[in-house]
Design a protein around this motif. Sequence first.
Motif, PDB file in Angstrom:
ATOM      1  N   THR A   1       0.815  -1.218   0.000  1.00 56.03           N
ATOM      2  CA  THR A   1       0.000   0.000   0.000  1.00 56.03           C
ATOM      3  C   THR A   1       0.848   1.267   0.000  1.00 56.03           C
ATOM      4  OG1 THR A   1      -0.156   0.092   2.418  1.00 56.03           O
ATOM      5  CG2 THR A   1      -1.839  -1.200   1.254  1.00 56.03           C
ATOM      6  N   SER A   2       2.146   1.107   0.121  1.00 58.97           N
ATOM      7  CA  SER A   2       3.050   2.261   0.188  1.00 58.97           C
ATOM      8  C   SER A   2       3.159   2.953  -1.162  1.00 58.97           C
ATOM      9  CB  SER A   2       4.440   1.800   0.635  1.00 58.97           C
ATOM     10  OG  SER A   2       5.359   2.877   0.572  1.00 58.97           O
ATOM     11  N   THR A   3       3.436   4.245  -1.118  1.00 57.38           N
ATOM     12  CA  THR A   3       3.707   4.986  -2.357  1.00 57.38           C
ATOM     13  C   THR A   3       5.136   4.746  -2.834  1.00 57.38           C
ATOM     14  OG1 THR A   3       4.360   6.947  -1.100  1.00 57.38           O
ATOM     15  CG2 THR A   3       2.051   6.790  -1.770  1.00 57.38           C
TER      16      THR A   3
ATOM     17  N   SER B   1       8.563   8.093   5.626  1.00 51.72           N
ATOM     18  CA  SER B   1       7.395   7.455   5.029  1.00 51.72           C
ATOM     19  C   SER B   1       6.963   6.235   5.840  1.00 51.72           C
ATOM     20  CB  SER B   1       7.716   7.057   3.582  1.00 51.72           C
ATOM     21  OG  SER B   1       6.644   6.365   3.009  1.00 51.72           O
TER      22      SER B   1
END
Length: 133
Positions: free
Chosen positions: A8-10, A101
């Motif tokens: 789900t990380s960018t 992040s």
Amino acid sequence: MRLDIDSTSTVPPYEQVRAGVAAMIADGRLAPGAHLPTIRQLAADLGLAVNTVARSYRELEAAGLVVSRVRHGTTVAERRPDLPPAEAMARLDEAARAYRSAARALGATVEGAIQALRRVDAEQPAADRPGRA
């Protein structure tokens, strides 16, 4: 070798792999000469495409962190190349962005992330710490 990929990380998966392996090398979990899993094996372990892991390994090799040889596999480079101060700072900034992040994804504040970094840093004896960037 334990890596966690956040789908789900960018941050793209190849960068998560690259940053994870680079962090393990930097903190000594992967010692010089240590063998990395084959590209196919790591891709299977992480549920990623082979080309994704291959890109990570190429970037690690371009950075001088690992050495890949046909029939011998990929190993951690014996010595980290000396970097010009500007390049070292740019890489440190990149690592900080990735850490920020990850911390945000866990719901941590900047202060909490810094405290975690200090706790981890305190685990390493002062004599074994690299010089400051």
